[in-house]
Design an enzyme around this catalytic site. Sequence first.
Site, PDB file in Angstrom:
ATOM      1  N   HIS A 137       0.597   5.293   1.232  1.00  0.00           N
ATOM      2  CA  HIS A 137      -0.155   6.299   1.979  1.00  0.00           C
ATOM      3  C   HIS A 137      -0.208   7.597   1.185  1.00  0.00           C
ATOM      4  CE1 HIS A 137       0.142   4.390   6.093  1.00  0.00           C
ATOM      5  NE2 HIS A 137       1.088   3.725   5.457  1.00  0.00           N
ATOM      6  N   HIS A 142       0.839  -1.204   0.000  1.00  0.00           N
ATOM      7  CA  HIS A 142       0.000   0.000   0.000  1.00  0.00           C
ATOM      8  C   HIS A 142       0.868   1.246   0.000  1.00  0.00           C
ATOM      9  CE1 HIS A 142       0.812  -0.978   4.208  1.00  0.00           C
ATOM     10  NE2 HIS A 142       0.765   0.325   4.446  1.00  0.00           N
TER      11      HIS A 142
HETATM   12  P1  AMP Z   1       1.780   0.847   7.393  1.00  0.00           P
HETATM   13  O1  AMP Z   1       2.094   1.125   8.837  1.00  0.00           O
HETATM   14  O2  AMP Z   1       2.561   1.632   6.412  1.00  0.00           O
HETATM   15  O3  AMP Z   1       1.815  -0.636   7.114  1.00  0.00           O
HETATM   16  O4  AMP Z   1       0.292   1.351   7.202  1.00  0.00           O
HETATM   17  C1  AMP Z   1      -0.829   0.589   7.492  1.00  0.00           C
HETATM   18  C2  AMP Z   1      -1.955   1.548   7.617  1.00  0.00           C
HETATM   19  O5  AMP Z   1      -3.167   0.828   7.518  1.00  0.00           O
HETATM   20  C3  AMP Z   1      -1.995   2.271   8.975  1.00  0.00           C
HETATM   21  O6  AMP Z   1      -1.900   3.684   8.761  1.00  0.00           O
HETATM   22  C4  AMP Z   1      -3.331   1.871   9.551  1.00  0.00           C
HETATM   23  O7  AMP Z   1      -3.972   2.919  10.228  1.00  0.00           O
HETATM   24  C5  AMP Z   1      -4.109   1.448   8.325  1.00  0.00           C
HETATM   25  N1  AMP Z   1      -5.162   0.487   8.571  1.00  0.00           N
HETATM   26  C6  AMP Z   1      -5.076  -0.669   9.262  1.00  0.00           C
HETATM   27  N2  AMP Z   1      -6.261  -1.313   9.252  1.00  0.00           N
HETATM   28  C7  AMP Z   1      -7.099  -0.530   8.513  1.00  0.00           C
HETATM   29  C8  AMP Z   1      -8.464  -0.646   8.135  1.00  0.00           C
HETATM   30  N3  AMP Z   1      -9.224  -1.692   8.499  1.00  0.00           N
HETATM   31  N4  AMP Z   1      -9.014   0.332   7.367  1.00  0.00           N
HETATM   32  C9  AMP Z   1      -8.261   1.397   6.997  1.00  0.00           C
HETATM   33  N5  AMP Z   1      -6.983   1.557   7.323  1.00  0.00           N
HETATM   34  C10 AMP Z   1      -6.400   0.613   8.074  1.00  0.00           C
END
Ligand code: AMP
Length: 139
Positions: free
Chosen positions: A103, A101
Amino acid sequence: MTEPDCIFCKILAGEVPCFKLYEDDRTLAFMDINPFNDGHCLIITKAHSTNLFDADPADLAAVLPAAQTVARAVEAALEPEGINLIQANGPAAGQTVFHYHVHIFPRQLNDMALLNWGHRPGDMARVEATYKKILAAMA
Ligand code: AMP
Ligand code: ZN
């Protein structure tokens, strides 16, 4: 390809809800539920991969245009003072969800996001030695 325990695969399967912003054949964008600033959202690939290292290049190629579409909307709707695209690979990089993903990370001046690092003058010999190591790994 999906992973049964992956939260983003569950979102793709409709088993977990999301605030969907955008979708195409290869990508899905939705709001991050733990936003650092308003408008913080995510672009994910529809195919599960852990991160950059194992993602399909065709999926990666689809992510940036999707990010542009969403970032333009964030920019128009919220007028943040800046937007970073951030993509984490591995725990030390801050990766917490192991499904590729990116951001879309709206910024405000002085918001103190920890990804701001200072500019320290580099040791050019070290930069060059590192450059050569990476170049050799690309051959
Ligand atoms: P990372 O730390 O770069 O792996 O980012 C993962 C992101 O996914 C974090 O910013 C979380 O807040 C987000 N996240 C985790 N679960 C969900 C969810 N169910 N819906 C939307 N965002 C999520
Ligand atoms: Zn997944």
